[in-house]
Design a protein around this motif. Structure first.
Motif, PDB file in Angstrom:
ATOM      1  N   LYS A  51     -12.645   1.892  -5.881  1.00 30.72           N
ATOM      2  CA  LYS A  51     -11.387   1.562  -6.549  1.00 30.72           C
ATOM      3  C   LYS A  51     -10.241   1.716  -5.549  1.00 30.72           C
ATOM      4  CE  LYS A  51     -13.206   0.977 -10.608  1.00 30.72           C
ATOM      5  NZ  LYS A  51     -13.123  -0.256 -11.349  1.00 30.72           N
ATOM      6  N   SER A  52      -9.074   1.191  -5.901  1.00 31.95           N
ATOM      7  CA  SER A  52      -7.922   1.307  -4.999  1.00 31.95           C
ATOM      8  C   SER A  52      -6.719   1.865  -5.741  1.00 31.95           C
ATOM      9  CB  SER A  52      -7.575  -0.051  -4.382  1.00 31.95           C
ATOM     10  OG  SER A  52      -7.058  -0.926  -5.349  1.00 31.95           O
ATOM     11  N   VAL A  53      -5.829   2.465  -4.976  1.00 32.58           N
ATOM     12  CA  VAL A  53      -4.602   3.033  -5.511  1.00 32.58           C
ATOM     13  C   VAL A  53      -3.507   2.836  -4.468  1.00 32.58           C
ATOM     14  CG1 VAL A  53      -4.985   5.370  -4.622  1.00 32.58           C
ATOM     15  CG2 VAL A  53      -3.614   5.054  -6.669  1.00 32.58           C
ATOM     16  N   GLY A  54      -2.272   2.763  -4.917  1.00 33.92           N
ATOM     17  CA  GLY A  54      -1.159   2.598  -3.982  1.00 33.92           C
ATOM     18  C   GLY A  54       0.133   2.303  -4.705  1.00 33.92           C
ATOM     19  N   VAL A  55       1.086   1.751  -3.966  1.00 37.13           N
ATOM     20  CA  VAL A  55       2.377   1.400  -4.540  1.00 37.13           C
ATOM     21  C   VAL A  55       2.792   0.015  -4.050  1.00 37.13           C
ATOM     22  CG1 VAL A  55       3.231   3.759  -4.844  1.00 37.13           C
ATOM     23  CG2 VAL A  55       3.641   2.582  -2.702  1.00 37.13           C
ATOM     24  N   THR A  56       3.516  -0.693  -4.900  1.00 38.46           N
ATOM     25  CA  THR A  56       4.146  -1.956  -4.542  1.00 38.46           C
ATOM     26  C   THR A  56       5.592  -1.867  -4.984  1.00 38.46           C
ATOM     27  OG1 THR A  56       3.543  -2.974  -6.643  1.00 38.46           O
ATOM     28  CG2 THR A  56       2.035  -3.330  -4.791  1.00 38.46           C
ATOM     29  N   GLY A  57       6.436  -2.712  -4.438  1.00 37.11           N
ATOM     30  CA  GLY A  57       7.829  -2.713  -4.854  1.00 37.11           C
ATOM     31  C   GLY A  57       8.743  -3.290  -3.799  1.00 37.11           C
ATOM     32  N   THR A  58       9.996  -2.862  -3.851  1.00 35.43           N
ATOM     33  CA  THR A  58      11.011  -3.348  -2.916  1.00 35.43           C
ATOM     34  C   THR A  58      11.903  -2.201  -2.471  1.00 35.43           C
ATOM     35  OG1 THR A  58      12.569  -3.842  -4.694  1.00 35.43           O
ATOM     36  CG2 THR A  58      11.130  -5.646  -3.978  1.00 35.43           C
ATOM     37  N   CYS A  59      12.525  -2.401  -1.329  1.00 37.03           N
ATOM     38  CA  CYS A  59      13.578  -1.490  -0.895  1.00 37.03           C
ATOM     39  C   CYS A  59      14.723  -2.335  -0.340  1.00 37.03           C
ATOM     40  CB  CYS A  59      13.083  -0.482   0.134  1.00 37.03           C
ATOM     41  SG  CYS A  59      12.616  -1.185   1.708  1.00 37.03           S
ATOM     42  N   THR A  60      15.918  -1.926  -0.631  1.00 38.17           N
ATOM     43  CA  THR A  60      17.120  -2.591  -0.138  1.00 38.17           C
ATOM     44  C   THR A  60      17.958  -1.529   0.545  1.00 38.17           C
ATOM     45  OG1 THR A  60      17.051  -4.135  -1.982  1.00 38.17           O
ATOM     46  CG2 THR A  60      19.130  -3.958  -0.793  1.00 38.17           C
ATOM     47  N   ALA A  61      17.991  -1.583   1.859  1.00 38.35           N
ATOM     48  CA  ALA A  61      18.724  -0.579   2.642  1.00 38.35           C
ATOM     49  C   ALA A  61      20.056  -1.148   3.100  1.00 38.35           C
ATOM     50  CB  ALA A  61      17.893  -0.161   3.845  1.00 38.35           C
ATOM     51  N   ARG A  62      21.124  -0.419   2.791  1.00 35.23           N
ATOM     52  CA  ARG A  62      22.451  -0.782   3.291  1.00 35.23           C
ATOM     53  C   ARG A  62      22.734  -0.087   4.612  1.00 35.23           C
ATOM     54  NH1 ARG A  62      23.279  -0.157  -2.220  1.00 35.23           N
ATOM     55  NH2 ARG A  62      24.243   1.873  -1.964  1.00 35.23           N
ATOM     56  N   SER A  63      22.163   1.102   4.790  1.00 36.76           N
ATOM     57  CA  SER A  63      22.262   1.814   6.067  1.00 36.76           C
ATOM     58  C   SER A  63      21.126   2.814   6.144  1.00 36.76           C
ATOM     59  CB  SER A  63      23.610   2.524   6.197  1.00 36.76           C
ATOM     60  OG  SER A  63      23.728   3.568   5.258  1.00 36.76           O
TER      61      SER A  63
END
Length: 121
Positions: A51-63
């Motif tokens: 089986k697998s496990v993890g994270v998905t998503g986004t990041c928006t860095a201003r600094s």
């Protein structure tokens, strides 16, 4: 009352300068981070082989900068991504042996938004 407000403002300023401000919980809700520094750790339990496990998503860095690393139960890094300035898609997954998988997020004066979701297959 003014003294209480002044003390509260001083406490918030001290937190901002030393650790940064974090509004939310990275793996549950979109999180606003202001001058975040240090490391956050999250664990995910995998019970079955293959089986697998993890994270998905986004990041928006201003600094600043954030580095995400997924570690297998034996401590080896199996996935990693960086979040420099801009908007980035994130996908860190691990599979194989059952046990505790750890996600380490290192912040270096990071200001922006991070939205991660736990994924399993």
């Amino acid at each position: 009352m003014r003294l209480l407000l002044l003390a509260l403002a001083a406490a918030v300023l001290l937190l901002y300068v030393t650790f940064g401000l974090r509004l939310g919980y990275v793996t549950l809700t979109p999180t606003q981070l202001l001058n975040a520094q240090g490391q956050n750790r999250y664990t995910f339990q995998l019970y079955e082989d293959g089986k697998s496990v993890g994270v998905t998503g986004t990041c928006t860095a201003r600094s600043g900068h954030a580095t995400l690393r997924l570690l297998a139960p034996d401590g080896t890094q199996i996935a990693g991504q960086s979040c420099p300035r801009g908007t980035w898609s994130l996908n860190l997954r691990g599979s194989g042996q059952p046990g505790l998988y750890r996600l380490l997020v290192d912040f270096d004066h990071y200001t922006g938004t991070m939205n991660l979701t736990e994924t399993r297959e």
